[in-house]
Design an enzyme around this catalytic site. Structure first.
Site, PDB file in Angstrom:
ATOM      1  CB  CYS A 203      -0.994  -0.029   1.143  1.00 27.22           C
ATOM      2  SG  CYS A 203      -0.286  -0.490   2.727  1.00 27.22           S
TER       3      CYS A 203
ATOM      4  CB  CYS B 286       3.981   1.283   4.999  1.00 27.63           C
ATOM      5  SG  CYS B 286       2.537   0.275   5.385  1.00 27.63           S
TER       6      CYS B 286
HETATM    7 FE    FE Z   1       1.705   0.143   3.210  1.00 30.04          FE
END
Ligand code: FE
Length: 212
Positions: free
Chosen positions: A114, A116
């Protein structure tokens, strides 16, 4: 509309949003809906955190590591603690690891799942970092990605790709540019871009003066 102010839109988010993220989104929607906040102002604010405020923390960390060998060692050993000593603290349970560029190894950070990202030292992630192509290609063809950022590495430099998670986030310690002997931490920090701490670019060269 107001509720649709979402920077992650078309991407599957693997971790559910945290409590904090949900609260922030709820607040944002409410403020915009009540006309208390103009979405344009909000975008400007986000831009500030994305480009200025956040990454300046990381730049200070890098500059200190360049001038202070003991701090650099501590940073490489326990980045969470070393960074906290400068007043930059993350959310609970989030650990930071600093990876150092050397003559033989170049580091590149991605979150393949995703987005991070080490918020405490870099602020908000840029949209390209969250994009599906970057997330896939940083792993499959890191050199091509680097080339698109204008970064050409020597053929014998190996590229190491670090995949961030919610628990462990990475910050690249770029190499100190040549010709900066005797510079203060503040001067050095000016050379440290957000992108250099993600690893897509080197730190900036000093403006043309004397080249040592
Ligand atoms: Fe992530």
């Amino acid at each position: 509309m107001a509720h649709d102010h979402d920077h992650d839109h078309d991407e599957e988010h693997t971790h559910p949003p945290s409590d904090l993220e949900l609260r922030v989104k709820a607040l944002e929607s409410l403020l915009v809906e009540k006309g208390l906040v103009d979405p344009t102002t909000l975008d400007a604010l986000i831009d500030t955190y994305e480009h200025r405020v956040g990454p300046r923390n990381g730049a200070q960390v890098v500059a200190k590591a360049w001038v202070d060998a003991e701090f650099r060692q501590w940073l490489l050993r326990d980045a969470t603690a070393a960074v906290a000593s400068l007043g930059f603290e993350g959310r609970q349970g989030e650990h930071l690891k600093v990876v150092e560029n050397t003559a033989t190894t170049h580091n590149l950070v991605v979150c393949t799942l995703c987005s991070c990202y080490p918020w405490t030292v870099l602020g908000l992630p840029p949209s390209w970092y969250k994009s599906a192509p970057y997330r896939a290609r940083a792993v499959s063809e890191p050199r091509a990605v680097l080339a698109e950022f204008g970064t050409e590495l020597p053929v014998d430099t190996s590229v190491r790709v670090w995949d961030s998670t919610a628990e462990l986030r990475y910050l690249v310690l770029p190499s100190r540019p040549a010709g900066t002997q005797g510079w203060s931490e503040d001067q050095l920090a000016e050379l440290v871009s957000r992108n250099s701490m993600i690893g897509v670019e080197p730190a900036s060269a000093p403006p043309v003066e004397s080249s040592a």
